[in-house]
Design an enzyme around this catalytic site. Structure first.
Site, PDB file in Angstrom:
ATOM      1  N   LYS A 179     -46.669  50.358  30.273  1.00  0.00           N
ATOM      2  CA  LYS A 179     -46.549  51.558  31.120  1.00  0.00           C
ATOM      3  C   LYS A 179     -47.839  51.856  31.886  1.00  0.00           C
ATOM      4  O   LYS A 179     -47.808  52.441  32.963  1.00  0.00           O
ATOM      5  CB  LYS A 179     -46.144  52.764  30.255  1.00  0.00           C
ATOM      6  CG  LYS A 179     -44.720  52.598  29.709  1.00  0.00           C
ATOM      7  CD  LYS A 179     -44.333  53.611  28.669  1.00  0.00           C
ATOM      8  CE  LYS A 179     -42.834  53.511  28.395  1.00  0.00           C
ATOM      9  NZ  LYS A 179     -42.392  53.326  27.065  1.00  0.00           N
ATOM     10  N   VAL A 374     -44.322  49.908  20.594  1.00  0.00           N
ATOM     11  CA  VAL A 374     -43.607  49.761  19.323  1.00  0.00           C
ATOM     12  C   VAL A 374     -43.761  48.382  18.687  1.00  0.00           C
ATOM     13  O   VAL A 374     -43.341  48.171  17.561  1.00  0.00           O
ATOM     14  CB  VAL A 374     -42.083  50.064  19.438  1.00  0.00           C
ATOM     15  CG1 VAL A 374     -41.828  51.535  19.535  1.00  0.00           C
ATOM     16  CG2 VAL A 374     -41.466  49.301  20.571  1.00  0.00           C
TER      17      VAL A 374
END
Ligand code: GLN
Length: 543
Positions: A179, A374
């Site tokens: 991101k 994650v």
């Protein structure tokens, strides 16, 4: 495919150019630094060992010509005996890479005492490895199957000093760490005003894939799923899917020092099959009119999932983090990947939103921009100093790597790198060191500062130094202390201050002199009286 920006930027952000050419004469001194063990001769292995200790590794493109030169000079088998370089041969071998080699030899790189940082990282890795709490992400089998024991830490400074420990060669998916670069690419292409017509810049205070939007119906920020999907909608809209992906992968490659990044197709396929929440976020944003007109939602979601499935190892991620720390210029290649403004915006949002709904706590305790994913990846940026990548797959309840967070905690415990450590300083009270200082530099500078301030009678400066934990009875090489100098110069209020602070009233310099002797010699009778009283010395008869 748009032409990737390339070429060397000669701006001040590029440190490798910064070294002044020391000229032939002192290049001989540099040779002597390397050749300490065998004066007059230097083995290439010794040269590489010293560079390695300073964090300049053999595959560093900034010493490529030197390595090639040395390799050419190695005696071919069956010839025996080590190759030894004379000072002239050393100069010839290193002539294309003098700047970086000289700075490494002279301890002038961003972290001058690199071995101390390495020792700390080794200790931290060893200690944190024992922590087996948390659980690997299990929403797709490809992540659930990852060996949870794996643990790597890599560091790269803004001068390209590198060190890695643990599973630093194992690839993992970027996941949410992607991101950061996605957001930077939107800024580079459209500028912040346009970008932030489509995405906010406030922390959401909620989980990374929460179905929530701000009052304007936009994603809260680019560091959570909805915002990153928006970034993907904005990146290179005119290109086809393959070129858009190549553009992002190429950008990671450039940030990471030029080594190609990977792609995990099974993660991509698995994510795509289980991406209900991301699809829900996409449709909700479309319903709210958040996307620019003409956005292909399915293509955007696929592009987002592809970006999450890009693979790197911690060595690459640390160099990418160092490029951010270095205002967008890769320290190894000097490639100006992003503008300083872009990086500034990205680091701001990493600081406030990079660690999901743990971002506030992270900003409080660690105080540095970071982004987690994650897969167990954590990218940490210490602006103008270094980038750190940590990977360990077990996650806590927020989705952050358990060991990753713990490594950050311990780093901030030993070094004054929390943004606001600049207010509290280093030294005995905080137990923190400044990694920017040369070995012994803080102690030496403290003593010099103390003596200089004492000779001027500058009580305020002495107070400031005391606040920085400089011991007020520290002595220079000649055994001269602040009290000697204050007495010699007749600075009564400083003498009183130092005595009130409990410094030894009777320190002896290398010539056997005490502050009382200084006061007497300089004719400061009132001070002599005071010091005689304090030290219980019988008064000399007045001349
Ligand atoms: N692929 C994950 C998702 O979109 C990435 C999220 C993450 O790393 N937090 O849900």
């Amino acid at each position: 495919m748009p032409a990737a920006k390339s070429g060397k930027r000669t701006a001040t952000r590029s440190r490798a150019h910064g070294a002044a050419d020391r000229g032939g004469e002192s290049h001989a001194d540099v040779f002597a630094c390397f050749a300490q063990d065998s004066p007059g001769r230097l083995s290439p292995d010794r040269l590489l060992k010293v560079l390695n200790e300073a964090g300049i590794l053999r595959d560093d493109p900034r010493i490529a010509e030197t390595i090639a030169h040395l390799d050419r000079g190695r005696p071919a088998p069956p010839a025996t005996g080590p190759l030894l370089l004379t000072a002239e041969e050393f100069t010839a071998a290193t002539r294309h890479n003098r700047g970086i080699i000289e700075r490494a030899a002279c301890g002038e790189l961003a972290v001058p005492d690199f071995p101390a940082l390495v020792a700390d990282l080794q200790r931290i890795h060893e200690e944190v490895r024992a922590d087996r709490s948390g659980a690997v992400a299990s929403y797709i089998p490809q992540l659930a199957r990852v060996d949870p024991e794996q643990f790597a830490i890599s560091v790269c400074t803004v001068d390209g000093q590198r060190f890695s420990i643990g599973d630093a060669d194992v690839n993992f998916c970027l996941q949410s760490v992607s991101k950061t670069v996605g957001y930077c690419l939107t800024l580079e292409e459209h500028g912040p005003d346009t970008v932030h017509r489509h995405v906010g810049r406030e922390p959401s205070g909620q989980g990374f894939n929460e179905l929530t939007f701000n009052k304007a119906g936009l994603p809260h920020n680019p560091m959570i799923n909805a915002g990153a999907i928006m970034s993907c909608a904005l990146i290179q809209r005119g290109l086809d899917a393959a070129d858009r992906f190549d553009f992002v992968a190429e950008t990671w490659k450039r940030l990471a020092g030029g080594r190609s990044v990977g792609f995990n197709n099974s993660v991509y396929l698995s994510e795509r099959n289980t991406a209900d929440r991301n699809f829900a976020l996409g449709y909700s944003m479309r319903e709210r009119g958040a996307f620019p007109p003409g956005t292909d939602l399915l293509a955007t979601l696929e592009f987002y999932i592809q970006c999450c499935s890009i693979e790197v190892d911690t060595r690459q991620m640390a160099v990418a983090a160092a490029s951010l720390a270095n205002a967008g210029v890769c320290p190894l290649t000097e490639d100006p990947v992003f503008s300083a403004q872009t990086v500034r915006h990205c680091l701001s949002l990493m600081s406030s939103c990079g660690m999901y709904d743990f971002s506030g706590e992270f900003a409080f305790t660690i105080g540095l921009p970071a982004k987690s994913g994650v897969s167990g990846a954590l990218m940490l940026v210490v602006p103008q100093l270094m980038g750190i990548a940590i990977w360990s797959p077990r996650l806590d309840g927020h989705g952050n790597s358990v060991r990753g967070i713990e490594v950050c905690r311990r780093l901030v415990d030993c070094y004054n790198v929390h943004t606001y450590d600049l207010l509290t300083g280093t030294g005995a009270e905080t137990g923190k060191r400044d990694p920017r200082l040369k070995r012994h530099q803080s102690a030496t500078e403290g003593i010099v500062g103390l003596c200089f301030a004492a000779s001027r009678g500058d009580v305020n400066e002495i107070r400031r130094l005391a606040a920085c934990n400089i011991p007020l009875d520290a002595a220079d090489y000649d055994g001269r202390t602040a009290l000697h100098l204050a007495a010699a110069e007749g600075h009564r209020s400083l003498v009183e201050y130092l005595l009130a602070k409990g410094v030894d009233p009777r320190p002896v310099d290398r010539w056997g002199g005490t502050p009382l002797d200084d006061a007497n010699r300089s004719g400061h009778r009132d001070l002599a009286r005071l010091l005689a009283e304090v030290t219980g010395t019988p008064r000399r008869p007045a001349p």
